[in-house]
Design a protein around this motif. Structure first.
Motif, PDB file in Angstrom:
ATOM      1  N   UNK A  21       0.787  -1.092  -0.102  1.00 58.02           N
ATOM      2  CA  UNK A  21      -0.089  -0.648  -0.276  1.00 58.02           C
ATOM      3  C   UNK A  21       0.812   1.083   0.137  1.00 58.02           C
ATOM      4  N   UNK A  22       2.063   1.413   0.564  1.00 54.73           N
ATOM      5  CA  UNK A  22       3.487   2.786   0.674  1.00 54.73           C
ATOM      6  C   UNK A  22       3.741   2.804  -0.013  1.00 54.73           C
ATOM      7  N   UNK A  23       3.615   1.513  -1.223  1.00 53.32           N
ATOM      8  CA  UNK A  23       4.987   1.893  -2.858  1.00 53.32           C
ATOM      9  C   UNK A  23       3.112   2.295  -3.677  1.00 53.32           C
ATOM     10  N   UNK A  24       2.315   1.869  -3.257  1.00 53.07           N
ATOM     11  CA  UNK A  24       1.197   1.840  -4.146  1.00 53.07           C
ATOM     12  C   UNK A  24       0.618   4.044  -3.812  1.00 53.07           C
ATOM     13  N   UNK A  25       0.755   3.706  -2.875  1.00 53.38           N
ATOM     14  CA  UNK A  25       0.358   5.529  -2.182  1.00 53.38           C
ATOM     15  C   UNK A  25       1.387   6.254  -2.371  1.00 53.38           C
ATOM     16  N   UNK A  26       2.331   6.277  -2.678  1.00 53.82           N
ATOM     17  CA  UNK A  26       3.514   6.726  -3.094  1.00 53.82           C
ATOM     18  C   UNK A  26       4.603   7.196  -1.703  1.00 53.82           C
ATOM     19  N   UNK A  29       9.148   4.845  -2.780  1.00 56.90           N
ATOM     20  CA  UNK A  29       9.391   4.897  -4.277  1.00 56.90           C
ATOM     21  C   UNK A  29      10.615   4.274  -4.616  1.00 56.90           C
ATOM     22  N   UNK A  30      10.558   3.790  -6.045  1.00 57.82           N
ATOM     23  CA  UNK A  30      11.719   3.016  -6.050  1.00 57.82           C
ATOM     24  C   UNK A  30      13.008   3.212  -5.638  1.00 57.82           C
ATOM     25  N   UNK A  31      13.625   1.922  -5.696  1.00 56.10           N
ATOM     26  CA  UNK A  31      14.638   2.580  -5.054  1.00 56.10           C
ATOM     27  C   UNK A  31      14.941   2.451  -2.991  1.00 56.10           C
ATOM     28  N   UNK A  32      14.224   3.109  -2.910  1.00 54.83           N
ATOM     29  CA  UNK A  32      13.159   3.311  -1.281  1.00 54.83           C
ATOM     30  C   UNK A  32      13.714   1.786  -0.458  1.00 54.83           C
ATOM     31  N   UNK A  33      14.693   2.617   0.940  1.00 56.75           N
ATOM     32  CA  UNK A  33      15.024   0.775   1.541  1.00 56.75           C
ATOM     33  C   UNK A  33      14.011   1.221   2.301  1.00 56.75           C
ATOM     34  N   UNK A  34      13.500  -0.384   2.339  1.00 55.19           N
ATOM     35  CA  UNK A  34      12.128  -0.884   3.846  1.00 55.19           C
ATOM     36  C   UNK A  34      12.817  -1.080   5.304  1.00 55.19           C
ATOM     37  N   UNK A  35      11.809  -0.701   6.317  1.00 56.05           N
ATOM     38  CA  UNK A  35      12.180  -0.985   7.302  1.00 56.05           C
ATOM     39  C   UNK A  35      12.715  -2.686   7.824  1.00 56.05           C
ATOM     40  N   UNK A  64      10.508  -6.595  -3.956  1.00 53.27           N
ATOM     41  CA  UNK A  64      11.728  -5.507  -3.007  1.00 53.27           C
ATOM     42  C   UNK A  64      12.343  -6.358  -3.414  1.00 53.27           C
ATOM     43  N   UNK A  65      13.902  -6.417  -3.442  1.00 53.60           N
ATOM     44  CA  UNK A  65      15.025  -6.850  -3.576  1.00 53.60           C
ATOM     45  C   UNK A  65      15.795  -6.763  -2.756  1.00 53.60           C
ATOM     46  N   UNK A  66      16.992  -7.379  -2.574  1.00 57.30           N
ATOM     47  CA  UNK A  66      17.486  -7.527  -1.350  1.00 57.30           C
ATOM     48  C   UNK A  66      19.149  -7.334  -1.918  1.00 57.30           C
ATOM     49  N   UNK A  71      20.455  -4.349   3.492  1.00 55.06           N
ATOM     50  CA  UNK A  71      18.415  -4.017   3.142  1.00 55.06           C
ATOM     51  C   UNK A  71      18.093  -4.627   2.632  1.00 55.06           C
ATOM     52  N   UNK A  72      17.103  -3.978   2.505  1.00 52.89           N
ATOM     53  CA  UNK A  72      16.282  -4.461   1.557  1.00 52.89           C
ATOM     54  C   UNK A  72      15.304  -2.868   0.834  1.00 52.89           C
ATOM     55  N   UNK A  73      15.267  -3.117  -0.696  1.00 52.52           N
ATOM     56  CA  UNK A  73      14.858  -2.277  -1.214  1.00 52.52           C
ATOM     57  C   UNK A  73      13.459  -2.247  -2.021  1.00 52.52           C
ATOM     58  N   UNK A  74      12.819  -1.199  -2.694  1.00 54.18           N
ATOM     59  CA  UNK A  74      12.068  -1.318  -3.453  1.00 54.18           C
ATOM     60  C   UNK A  74      12.238  -1.223  -4.667  1.00 54.18           C
TER      61      UNK A  74
END
Length: 121
Positions: A21-26, A29-35, A64-66, A71-74
Motif C-alpha cells: 500500500x505504501x508503494x502504491x500510495x507513493x 518509492x523505487x529504490x527506497x529502503x524498507x524497514x 522488493x530486492x535484497x 537491507x531491502x529496497x523497493x
C-alpha cells in the motif's frame, strides 16, 4: 503504515500488504529502503520471523530486492506492477460482479454509466 492487525489473514500477509500500500500510495518509492525485520518486529511487537516472512513475500513477488548486508529496497517498477495487479483484482472482484448483476436486472450500458457518473458527482 497502520499499526493494528486484524484476524482476517496472517500477520505476515498484512505486513506485506501494508508495505505494498505504501508503494502504491507513493510513501515508498523505487529504490527506497524498507524497514528492517528488527524495526518491523519492534514497531508492531511481532516475532522477527513473521516480519521476515512478510518481506520475503514481497521479494518473491518481485516488488522488493535484497542487498546483502545493507537491507531491502523497493524494486524498480514495483508501483506499476502493483497498480496493474490491483486493477485486475478490481475488475475481477467488482466490475465482473457488477456486470453480472446488471444483466440479471436488465440494466443497459447507458444506465450503468449513468449510475457511475451520478455517484461521482
Amino acid at each position: 503504515m497502520k499499526a493494528v492487525f486484524d484476524d482476517s489473514k496472517p500477520i505476515f500477509q498484512q505486513i506485506a500488504e501494508m508495505i505494498a500500500d505504501d508503494i502504491v500510495e507513493g510513501f515508498l518509492k523505487e529504490g527506497d529502503k524498507l524497514p528492517s525485520t528488527t524495526e518491523l518486529s519492534a514497531f508492531y511487537q511481532i516475532n522477527r520471523a513473521t516480519a521476515q516472512k512478510g518481506l520475503t513475500t514481497l521479494v518473491e513477488g518481485g516488488l522488493v530486492y535484497k542487498q546483502r548486508g545493507v537491507g531491502m529496497f523497493v524494486q524498480k517498477g514495483a508501483k506499476a506492477t502493483l497498480t496493474e495487479q490491483r486493477k485486475q483484482h478490481f475488475y475481477k472482484h467488482y466490475i465482473e460482479p457488477l456486470l453480472d448483476e446488471a444483466k440479471r436486472i436488465d440494466l443497459n450500458k447507458s444506465e450503468i454509466i449513468h449510475f457511475i457518473e451520478q455517484s461521482l458527482d
